[in-house]
Design a protein around this motif. Sequence first.
Motif, PDB file in Angstrom:
ATOM      1  N   PRO B 164      19.414 -17.725 -14.746  1.00 52.43           N
ATOM      2  CA  PRO B 164      19.334 -18.648 -13.595  1.00 52.43           C
ATOM      3  C   PRO B 164      18.111 -19.560 -13.677  1.00 52.43           C
ATOM      4  CG  PRO B 164      19.696 -16.380 -12.887  1.00 52.43           C
ATOM      5  CD  PRO B 164      19.428 -16.320 -14.331  1.00 52.43           C
ATOM      6  N   GLN B 165      18.358 -20.851 -13.507  1.00 55.08           N
ATOM      7  CA  GLN B 165      17.296 -21.868 -13.572  1.00 55.08           C
ATOM      8  C   GLN B 165      16.244 -21.618 -12.493  1.00 55.08           C
ATOM      9  OE1 GLN B 165      17.022 -24.202 -15.754  1.00 55.08           O
ATOM     10  NE2 GLN B 165      15.478 -25.541 -14.845  1.00 55.08           N
ATOM     11  N   ASP B 166      16.724 -21.107 -11.321  1.00 57.10           N
ATOM     12  CA  ASP B 166      15.816 -20.891 -10.182  1.00 57.10           C
ATOM     13  C   ASP B 166      14.660 -19.966 -10.554  1.00 57.10           C
ATOM     14  OD1 ASP B 166      17.790 -22.298  -9.079  1.00 57.10           O
ATOM     15  OD2 ASP B 166      18.606 -20.677  -7.849  1.00 57.10           O
ATOM     16  N   LEU B 167      14.954 -18.994 -11.359  1.00 57.08           N
ATOM     17  CA  LEU B 167      13.911 -18.033 -11.738  1.00 57.08           C
ATOM     18  C   LEU B 167      12.747 -18.738 -12.429  1.00 57.08           C
ATOM     19  CD1 LEU B 167      15.924 -14.997 -13.148  1.00 57.08           C
ATOM     20  CD2 LEU B 167      14.498 -15.043 -11.104  1.00 57.08           C
ATOM     21  N   PHE B 168      13.089 -19.616 -13.366  1.00 55.81           N
ATOM     22  CA  PHE B 168      12.049 -20.320 -14.121  1.00 55.81           C
ATOM     23  C   PHE B 168      11.287 -21.298 -13.226  1.00 55.81           C
ATOM     24  CE2 PHE B 168      15.018 -18.955 -17.375  1.00 55.81           C
ATOM     25  CZ  PHE B 168      14.175 -18.363 -18.280  1.00 55.81           C
ATOM     26  N   GLU B 169      12.060 -21.937 -12.321  1.00 56.69           N
ATOM     27  CA  GLU B 169      11.405 -22.880 -11.426  1.00 56.69           C
ATOM     28  C   GLU B 169      10.431 -22.145 -10.504  1.00 56.69           C
ATOM     29  OE1 GLU B 169      14.675 -24.900  -9.635  1.00 56.69           O
ATOM     30  OE2 GLU B 169      15.001 -26.182 -11.392  1.00 56.69           O
ATOM     31  N   ALA B 170      10.848 -20.991 -10.015  1.00 49.85           N
ATOM     32  CA  ALA B 170       9.978 -20.187  -9.157  1.00 49.85           C
ATOM     33  C   ALA B 170       8.712 -19.780  -9.901  1.00 49.85           C
ATOM     34  CB  ALA B 170      10.724 -18.952  -8.672  1.00 49.85           C
ATOM     35  N   GLY B 175       2.833 -21.096 -11.061  1.00 48.72           N
ATOM     36  CA  GLY B 175       1.824 -21.458 -12.054  1.00 48.72           C
ATOM     37  C   GLY B 175       1.939 -20.728 -13.378  1.00 48.72           C
ATOM     38  N   ALA B 176       3.129 -20.179 -13.662  1.00 47.66           N
ATOM     39  CA  ALA B 176       3.287 -19.436 -14.932  1.00 47.66           C
ATOM     40  C   ALA B 176       3.421 -20.415 -16.098  1.00 47.66           C
ATOM     41  CB  ALA B 176       4.520 -18.558 -14.846  1.00 47.66           C
ATOM     42  N   SER B 177       2.677 -20.170 -17.138  1.00 45.10           N
ATOM     43  CA  SER B 177       2.782 -20.992 -18.358  1.00 45.10           C
ATOM     44  C   SER B 177       4.065 -20.596 -19.085  1.00 45.10           C
ATOM     45  CB  SER B 177       1.572 -20.740 -19.257  1.00 45.10           C
ATOM     46  OG  SER B 177       1.633 -19.416 -19.736  1.00 45.10           O
ATOM     47  N   PRO B 178       4.510 -21.411 -20.055  1.00 47.36           N
ATOM     48  CA  PRO B 178       5.724 -21.038 -20.796  1.00 47.36           C
ATOM     49  C   PRO B 178       5.629 -19.630 -21.402  1.00 47.36           C
ATOM     50  CG  PRO B 178       5.128 -23.298 -21.296  1.00 47.36           C
ATOM     51  CD  PRO B 178       4.039 -22.763 -20.423  1.00 47.36           C
ATOM     52  N   LEU B 179       4.472 -19.298 -21.974  1.00 50.28           N
ATOM     53  CA  LEU B 179       4.333 -17.967 -22.575  1.00 50.28           C
ATOM     54  C   LEU B 179       4.453 -16.876 -21.516  1.00 50.28           C
ATOM     55  CD1 LEU B 179       1.537 -18.267 -25.299  1.00 50.28           C
ATOM     56  CD2 LEU B 179       3.949 -17.782 -25.626  1.00 50.28           C
ATOM     57  N   GLN B 180       3.882 -17.167 -20.357  1.00 50.92           N
ATOM     58  CA  GLN B 180       3.993 -16.175 -19.271  1.00 50.92           C
ATOM     59  C   GLN B 180       5.446 -16.040 -18.800  1.00 50.92           C
ATOM     60  OE1 GLN B 180       0.927 -17.942 -16.823  1.00 50.92           O
ATOM     61  NE2 GLN B 180      -0.304 -16.063 -16.904  1.00 50.92           N
ATOM     62  N   TRP B 183       7.118 -13.852 -21.267  1.00 52.64           N
ATOM     63  CA  TRP B 183       6.672 -12.458 -21.140  1.00 52.64           C
ATOM     64  C   TRP B 183       7.229 -11.801 -19.867  1.00 52.64           C
ATOM     65  CZ3 TRP B 183       4.848  -8.982 -24.258  1.00 52.64           C
ATOM     66  CH2 TRP B 183       4.238  -7.819 -23.740  1.00 52.64           C
ATOM     67  N   SER B 184       7.200 -12.572 -18.748  1.00 52.30           N
ATOM     68  CA  SER B 184       7.556 -11.960 -17.469  1.00 52.30           C
ATOM     69  C   SER B 184       9.048 -12.068 -17.141  1.00 52.30           C
ATOM     70  CB  SER B 184       6.774 -12.631 -16.328  1.00 52.30           C
ATOM     71  OG  SER B 184       5.419 -12.685 -16.646  1.00 52.30           O
ATOM     72  N   LEU B 185       9.708 -13.089 -17.702  1.00 55.96           N
ATOM     73  CA  LEU B 185      11.117 -13.270 -17.333  1.00 55.96           C
ATOM     74  C   LEU B 185      12.088 -13.008 -18.485  1.00 55.96           C
ATOM     75  CD1 LEU B 185      10.964 -16.545 -15.193  1.00 55.96           C
ATOM     76  CD2 LEU B 185      11.392 -14.244 -14.407  1.00 55.96           C
ATOM     77  N   VAL B 186      11.824 -13.725 -19.563  1.00 54.87           N
ATOM     78  CA  VAL B 186      12.818 -13.691 -20.656  1.00 54.87           C
ATOM     79  C   VAL B 186      12.895 -12.292 -21.286  1.00 54.87           C
ATOM     80  CG1 VAL B 186      13.473 -14.679 -22.872  1.00 54.87           C
ATOM     81  CG2 VAL B 186      12.493 -16.136 -21.109  1.00 54.87           C
TER      82      VAL B 186
END
Lengths: 544, 275
Positions: B164-170, B175-180, B183-186
């Motif tokens: 879900p796109q919403d997760l990344f937008e949230a 303030g999560a960086s791509p790496l974060q 690490w935290s979502l993917v």
Amino acid sequence: MTLRKAIGKYMGPAVLVATMLAASVQVLLVHARYEAPGVETISICHWQLESGFRDALDVLIEEYEELYHARTGKRIKIIQVPIGERGYRQFVNTGLIGGMAPDIIEQGKAKTTEEDGYIVRFYLPLGQYINEPNPYNDQTPHEGVPWKDTFVDGLSGSYHRGLREYYQIPFSLFTVRVYYNRDLLERATGRTTPPKTYGELLDICREVREYAAREGIALAPIAASKQQAYPFVTAYEDPFLFPLIRRLDLDLNGSIDPFEAYQGYAQGAWSFHSPEFLTAWQCLQEVTGQLQDGWLAAQRDDAVFMFAQGRAVMHATGSWDAKGLFDQAGNRFRIGVFDLPMPGDHPIYSRFVKGPATEANTRGGIPWVINLRTRHPELCIDFLRFCTTAANNARFNRSITWIPVVRGAAMAPELAAFKPRIRGFYGSFNYRISSAIRLIGAGEKWQLYSGDLSPREYADKLMEVYERTAAEGYLDEMAQQRMHYRDLQRSLAALQAAACVDALTQDAAERKGLQFLQSLQDQALYTASNAGRFPGKSETNTTP
Amino acid sequence: MSSKQAKRAEIGKHTLVVLVLLFAFIPLLITFVISFKSNQQFAVAPLTPTFPLHFENWAIGWETISGYIANSIVISVLAVVLTLVPALLSAFVFARFRFPGKTVLWYALLGLLFMPGIMNLVPLFTLLRDLNMLNSMLALSTLYAVGGQVFCVFVLRNFIEDMPQDLFEAAQVDGASPLQQIWSLVIPMSGSILGTLAILRFLASWNSFVMPLVMLSSQYKQVIPVGLMRLDGEYIKLWGPMMASFSIAAIPLVIIFLFTMRLFVKGLTAGAVKG
């Protein structure tokens, strides 16, 4: 989280991490052992994967390592790299090209170990070493004798005519015989001794088949595959041609090369319809008719397995299989060995066959070559010298039940029947003057051996192709020969010039002069003893 | 359908399954049976158990291939790590970012899927030779990692795109960086697919034969498929030790499957029932 759940969740990753850690420790330990500083390492690769061979070589390696340490105070490590036949070619080729090939390599299987163009590029020439005495022979009957002359074949198999150099050091000698199941032979035929004549051999085969039919069992007189059919070809084709060879041999070297064959053919002295050829093929068909059904499709292992299972009375193969077959027979049955009898008692065949082919020109097998890029050429030479003293060579070969190649090295008693047959005729008839005749010969011969083609039909096919292509092949062959002799003369002239001009030291000039003389001598010896072999055929007979 | 017919259909299905399983397991069983035989016993009765059992075959087998197993584990695990880390990063970039030439790059990458690996053997050999990296276990792992990139990126990109796109937008809002985000979502959400890819890459590295044969010259660095060849004697095969070694070589894979089977099946069926 309960303990049970925690175990369920973390057990898997824990096992995987523990396995990875254990493997890493093992790898580090092994690397530390093999890459220890101050230890010279030599690797030696071969395709002899039988445990007996590796064990026997390991014994020599350990002794040499100890001896080297005692002599020099330094440590050396010799590592065997056994590679299966399937991967040997790729391993050696890529290793040589990549500059990471082992220091000592068993010659064979790969083009890069066999063809002159590669040999000169990748391997250490041994001429200067083999004419010196082997220091490990001090205080033995071979003391002071040039290393070369301590081998039963005088290293003739090691000499490369085109390069005028020696490259290999062999460890063993091989001959081909027929193994037979003594118990089964007795049960099936009532005989206790192997056949002494050709007629007896056929009688035994017939009696075995009758016995199998009577008992309703699957039993073949002889187990073979394509590869194991070659002993019969050598035994029952070549001897028929000896009278023809003597008539056509213009250069008196004992063999007929494609030139002589064509000249004889052009003069009408022979054709594929000559009685020598037709009777040879007829005889050969009689013998291959005794092989098990479907032998053409069988693999080498199938035939060995068949014999080991007692589903065949006889099996023709080389001395290299002796240990394996004796071990497999164990206490289940007794194995005997005999030489294929010549058809001297046959009313028709005896007109042509006066005796078997000699094995006096058998060359050393398990030949080792030294990588030109090795950092330790002297150590490699020293190790091979150590292995080829009479005592060590005898010990090595005895433990794998092979025939030693060094003079004075005693042979295992069970190999007595494999002792090379010195008495006999020498010669070969190479009519393969064009690619077309080579191809048709190689392709159709299996149909002849399997009985699908009669000797006359086979002769017709060969005649048609020979008639069509031999003249052109003759011209091509002449061009090749011209180039060969041009190169030969250039090379000899270069050596001679070097011997004359090199005035750096008297020794150097003398050494080059000796090398030149040696080269001439070797060339002459090679021509006298080895010329005219059937390409690709003798190899099958004498090396595993 | 009457209950009788249903029962018949069930019997038919079960028979089929049993037959398929027989074909799968009989070779394994034969391998196991032969591993306890001497050559003499093998010649007399190749397929049925014979006595005495030759346990020493397993000792010989272990002695012959234990070193290779350790090498194979280290090389394969390294290869898996080296494959998945950059593959995950690349897949994330392709899935979440827009940049010039993205489509061209993607199709170029996909094009590599159609290239047979063996075609690269000679260029890779030359390359490693020039880099002075021949006969190195690390280099071999790197080769496996490179070879596995395309497939892993392909699979992971599709997987990440389906999140879900919403997760990344949230996460971006927080303030999560791509790496974060990775690490935290993917990573937490793609455990099953990562597990599946890890197993597939592990198997590919474990079973690779030609590459280590060509790239590694020192015997003590060799891997299990090449090591097993040592037992395949040219003249007389020692069937017992050979089959024992084959059995031993299979054990690590069996263990891995035992502990990761759930992940593997979950990963293979992920996305199968999208709503």
